[in-house]
Write a protein that holds these residues in place. Structure first.
Motif, short mmCIF file in Angstrom:
data_model
loop_
_atom_site.label_atom_id
_atom_site.label_comp_id
_atom_site.label_asym_id
_atom_site.label_seq_id
_atom_site.Cartn_x
_atom_site.Cartn_y
_atom_site.Cartn_z
N ALA A 261 38.24 43.18 35.50
CA ALA A 261 36.89 42.62 35.65
C ALA A 261 36.28 42.33 34.28
O ALA A 261 35.70 41.26 34.06
CB ALA A 261 36.02 43.60 36.42
N LEU A 262 36.44 43.27 33.35
CA LEU A 262 35.84 43.09 32.02
C LEU A 262 36.48 41.91 31.29
O LEU A 262 35.79 41.07 30.71
CB LEU A 262 36.01 44.38 31.21
CG LEU A 262 35.19 44.44 29.92
CD1 LEU A 262 34.50 45.80 29.79
CD2 LEU A 262 36.04 44.20 28.69
N ASN A 263 37.79 41.84 31.39
CA ASN A 263 38.50 40.72 30.78
C ASN A 263 38.07 39.40 31.44
O ASN A 263 37.95 38.37 30.77
CB ASN A 263 40.00 40.95 30.92
CG ASN A 263 40.77 40.28 29.81
OD1 ASN A 263 40.33 40.28 28.67
ND2 ASN A 263 41.89 39.68 30.15
N GLY A 264 37.83 39.48 32.74
CA GLY A 264 37.37 38.29 33.48
C GLY A 264 36.03 37.80 32.96
O GLY A 264 35.82 36.60 32.78
N VAL A 265 35.13 38.75 32.69
CA VAL A 265 33.80 38.37 32.16
C VAL A 265 33.97 37.69 30.79
O VAL A 265 33.40 36.63 30.53
CB VAL A 265 32.89 39.62 32.03
CG1 VAL A 265 31.60 39.26 31.31
CG2 VAL A 265 32.59 40.21 33.39
N ILE A 266 34.79 38.31 29.95
CA ILE A 266 34.99 37.77 28.59
C ILE A 266 35.62 36.37 28.66
O ILE A 266 35.17 35.44 27.98
CB ILE A 266 35.91 38.71 27.78
CG1 ILE A 266 35.22 40.05 27.53
CG2 ILE A 266 36.35 38.08 26.46
CD1 ILE A 266 34.04 39.98 26.60
N ALA B 258 36.43 33.03 36.65
CA ALA B 258 35.33 33.88 37.16
C ALA B 258 35.75 34.74 38.35
O ALA B 258 35.32 35.89 38.46
CB ALA B 258 34.13 33.01 37.51
N PRO B 259 36.62 34.23 39.24
CA PRO B 259 37.04 35.09 40.37
C PRO B 259 37.74 36.38 39.92
O PRO B 259 37.79 37.34 40.69
CB PRO B 259 38.01 34.20 41.16
CG PRO B 259 37.60 32.81 40.83
CD PRO B 259 37.15 32.86 39.41
N ASN B 260 38.23 36.40 38.67
CA ASN B 260 38.86 37.64 38.16
C ASN B 260 37.88 38.81 38.20
O ASN B 260 38.28 39.95 38.41
CB ASN B 260 39.31 37.45 36.70
CG ASN B 260 40.53 36.58 36.61
OD1 ASN B 260 40.90 35.94 37.57
ND2 ASN B 260 41.16 36.55 35.45
N VAL C 202 44.82 26.28 41.22
CA VAL C 202 46.07 26.75 40.62
C VAL C 202 45.79 27.89 39.65
O VAL C 202 46.47 28.93 39.67
CB VAL C 202 46.79 25.59 39.90
CG1 VAL C 202 47.91 26.11 39.02
CG2 VAL C 202 47.34 24.62 40.91
N LYS C 203 44.77 27.70 38.80
CA LYS C 203 44.46 28.76 37.83
C LYS C 203 44.09 30.06 38.56
O LYS C 203 44.49 31.15 38.16
CB LYS C 203 43.32 28.32 36.91
CG LYS C 203 43.80 27.45 35.76
CD LYS C 203 42.67 26.83 35.00
CE LYS C 203 42.25 27.59 33.78
NZ LYS C 203 41.23 26.89 33.00
N MET C 204 43.37 29.89 39.66
CA MET C 204 42.99 31.07 40.44
C MET C 204 44.23 31.73 41.05
O MET C 204 44.36 32.96 41.05
CB MET C 204 42.01 30.68 41.53
CG MET C 204 40.98 31.74 41.80
SD MET C 204 39.70 31.12 42.87
CE MET C 204 40.52 31.10 44.43
N LEU D 12 36.61 43.82 40.60
CA LEU D 12 35.64 44.62 41.37
C LEU D 12 36.29 45.11 42.67
O LEU D 12 36.12 46.26 43.07
CB LEU D 12 34.40 43.78 41.66
CG LEU D 12 33.21 44.49 42.29
CD1 LEU D 12 32.63 45.52 41.32
CD2 LEU D 12 32.13 43.48 42.68
N GLY D 13 37.02 44.21 43.30
CA GLY D 13 37.72 44.56 44.55
C GLY D 13 38.70 45.71 44.34
O GLY D 13 38.74 46.65 45.14
N VAL D 14 39.45 45.66 43.24
CA VAL D 14 40.42 46.74 42.95
C VAL D 14 39.68 48.05 42.69
O VAL D 14 40.09 49.12 43.18
CB VAL D 14 41.30 46.36 41.73
CG1 VAL D 14 42.20 47.52 41.33
CG2 VAL D 14 42.15 45.15 42.05
N MET D 15 38.56 47.95 41.96
CA MET D 15 37.78 49.17 41.67
C MET D 15 37.26 49.79 42.98
O MET D 15 37.36 51.00 43.18
CB MET D 15 36.61 48.83 40.75
CG MET D 15 37.01 48.58 39.31
SD MET D 15 35.61 48.50 38.19
CE MET D 15 35.11 46.81 38.35
N LEU D 16 36.71 48.94 43.86
CA LEU D 16 36.16 49.45 45.13
C LEU D 16 37.26 50.04 46.00
O LEU D 16 37.08 51.10 46.61
CB LEU D 16 35.42 48.31 45.88
CG LEU D 16 34.12 47.84 45.23
CD1 LEU D 16 33.57 46.63 45.97
CD2 LEU D 16 33.08 48.96 45.20
#
Lengths: 295, 283
Positions: B88-93, B137-139, B45-47, B144-148
């Protein structure tokens, strides 16, 4: 910064009946008035936090103003989907007012929790209707919030007064107030109906997260729905979610007028009644399945 | 109250001590992963909510770029790269630190912080890194997917120097964000309640969501100066994104490196100062 309000006083000699044995209309109203008054006192306890929280909530508005300024500059146009830059910012400010009325944090999750842990039975053994209690409670919270937030909102709207090119006429302002009250009712009964799903599925918070996240976009909180492709404008304007944010804001801005305004309010009233009936039906059907877990 | 208990089991040398941290972090990560997988429904759900949120952000910018070609000098694909980098950065944090920092005020209020301070390990490491929130974590992958995707649509040509600089500046962005969060978290020792502190974090991170150029006009220039040079939160997404899709600015790359070292050092000092003020609540 928080001020402690005087605790609510209860007059034991008050003639208002404590039980539902003599449910004359006046006593029913008095009962829910009591709930409203107690909730009001509870809510006023932390008004310092309120003020700070409200100011903080508006700070992202600074970046929103700057972003839209960059968008309008980039487009080289003075109007996007019928919104000038000033109207766009005014719209995004007014959406805060819409949400002040229609957002019901924790309502559905609270109902689902009471179903799950069995505390819902207090409404069954006391002469108190769940929806009646909750709407009195929420009305008090909303009223306190609006009164407390009037100062920070007033300051912010005063600072941003330049974005409001015109102010609504008397009748339009009344229509705006009506749309806000209906937004409150739609928001309340919609969330209550979602909470009632807890009778069938023990865990509804997950569904709720998804619905609320989606609602953020489709109710027009991020941008006016008119900016979307025509197909999506049609779809989203046919749904009830626009009345929780978009519709009151465009009423204030005078973008819906005359017969369209009356028709819009009528449809908004329809959705309010629809969700009120839905919540009531789900509640009565749900009670038949209710197991009263929790001892 | 800072405690280091020496036992025979602990390695004697400093090198040995530091070597156990990656192993310990791996174990903590594994433990939280096992715990997370016990609630697979919650994880999914969170994902889903995060996917939905990314979808909403992309829909917003898709709508905006249907009306304009440039936003603050950023073309659509460049801007989408920026959005992906932020996500992605927010995902890491959020994966590595947010939950831990959120929990800190509870530890202070209940006095449970005592138990962590008594552990023979660096307090900052244990408090800020003991849990990994795998559900967000999938964020990182989505970002990364959006960046690519943005680079692909832009017709970007692979450049080793840019990629290397992006890796370094992205890590700097994570470190600066961590330092900010650590300082805000440290205030919990004095304030006990941290709800408004987390709102402050949310406000800071919401500033990082936008290109610096939107602040470089009129009255907003002062915000640009403050949030680039004094509280440099505007650097964390802007510098890595610019390195990849705009001209490389060696001055800003050097600046973010200096800011990273300084902010990590200052935040650590501040955190240790806060811990010295801690008065155990329960004992």
């Amino acid at each position: 910064m928080s001020y402690v309000a005087e605790p609510p006083r209860f007059d034991l000699n008050d003639p208002a009946p404590a039980s539902g044995g003599d449910l004359v209309p006046g006593s029913v109203w008095r009962k829910y008035y009591r709930v409203w008054r107690v909730s009001l006192a509870e809510r006023m306890t932390y008004r310092g936090d309120f003020l700070l929280g409200t100011f903080l909530r508006f700070l992202p508005m600074i970046t929103t103003i700057l972003l839209w300024q960059a968008i309008y500059d980039g487009s080289g146009q003075s109007s996007l989907a019928g919104f000038t830059y000033n109207q766009m910012i005014a719209y995004l400010l007014l959406v805060h007012i819409s949400r002040m009325f229609s957002s019901m944090p924790g309502l559905a999750a609270g109902i689902a929790r009471e179903i799950r842990d069995g505390t819902l039975k207090k409404y069954l053994i006391q002469p108190l209707d769940l929806l009646g209690y909750l709407i009195s409670y929420r009305a008090a919270h909303k009223m306190t919030y609006i009164v407390t937030a009037a100062v920070p909102y007033g300051i912010i709207f005063f600072l941003c007064r330049g974005f409001f090119d015109t102010m609504p006429s008397g009748p339009v302002f009344l229509a705006y107030l009506a749309s806000l009250i209906l937004a409150f009712l739609i928001g309340f009964y919609f969330e209550a109906a979602v909470g009632m799903v807890g009778f069938w599925f023990l865990e509804v918070t997950s569904v709720l997260y998804i619905v609320m996240t989606l609602n953020y976009f489709i109710s027009g909180q991020m941008l006016p729905l008119d900016l979307l492709p025509p197909f999506w404008v049609g779809v989203l304007k046919a749904m009830p979610f626009q009345y929780m944010a978009y519709f009151p804001a465009v009423v204030f801005l005078g973008k819906v007028q005359g017969p369209d305004l009356i028709w819009g309010l009528a449809i908004e009233a329809f959705w309010a009644i629809f969700f009120a009936v839905l919540a009531r039906v789900l509640y009565s059907r749900g009670l038949r399945r209710y197991g009263a877990y929790g001892g | 109250m800072s405690a280091t208990i020496e036992t025979n089991e602990l390695p004697a040398s400093g090198a040995m001590t530091w070597r156990r941290y990656p192993r310990l972090y791996g174990r903590l990560g594994l433990f939280t992963l096992v715990r997370e997988l016990s609630f697979r429904g919650n994880f999914l759900v969170k994902m889903s909510v995060e996917i939905l949120w990314l979808g909403i952000m992309l829909a917003f910018y898709e709508t905006v770029f249907a009306r304009t070609n440039l936003v603050a000098g950023w073309a659509k694909q460049d801007y989408l790269f920026f959005v992906g980098c932020y996500f992605a950065l927010n995902g890491v944090i959020e994966t590595l630190f947010l939950e831990n920092c959120n929990e800190f005020s509870n530890l202070v209020r209940t006095g449970d912080l005592d138990f962590l301070l008594l552990k023979p390990i660096d307090e900052q490491f244990l408090i800020t890194c003991r849990r990994v929130d795998w559900s967000v974590a999938p964020n990182v992958l989505m970002g990364l997917g959006v960046m690519l995707m943005a680079l692909w649509n832009k017709g970007w040509e692979f450049d080793t120097v840019r990629v290397a600089l992006f890796g370094v500046t992205f890590a700097c962005g994570v470190a600066i964000s961590y330092a900010f969060m650590l300082v805000l978290t440290s205030f919990s020792v004095w304030l006990v309640r941290n709800q408004s502190l987390m709102e402050m974090w949310w406000l800071f991170s919401s500033l990082a969501r936008f290109p610096r150029e939107i602040f470089q006009r009129g009255w907003a220039v002062s915000l640009d100066v403050v949030f680039t040079y004094i509280l440099p939160i505007l650097l964390v997404v802007n510098v890595p994104s610019r390195v990849m899709v705009k001209a490389i600015e060696p001055r800003m790359v050097g600046f973010i490196a200096i800011v990273t070292v300084a902010s990590l050092a200052v935040s650590r000092k501040f955190f240790q100062r806060a811990l010295r003020s801690y008065r155990s609540a329960s004992s």
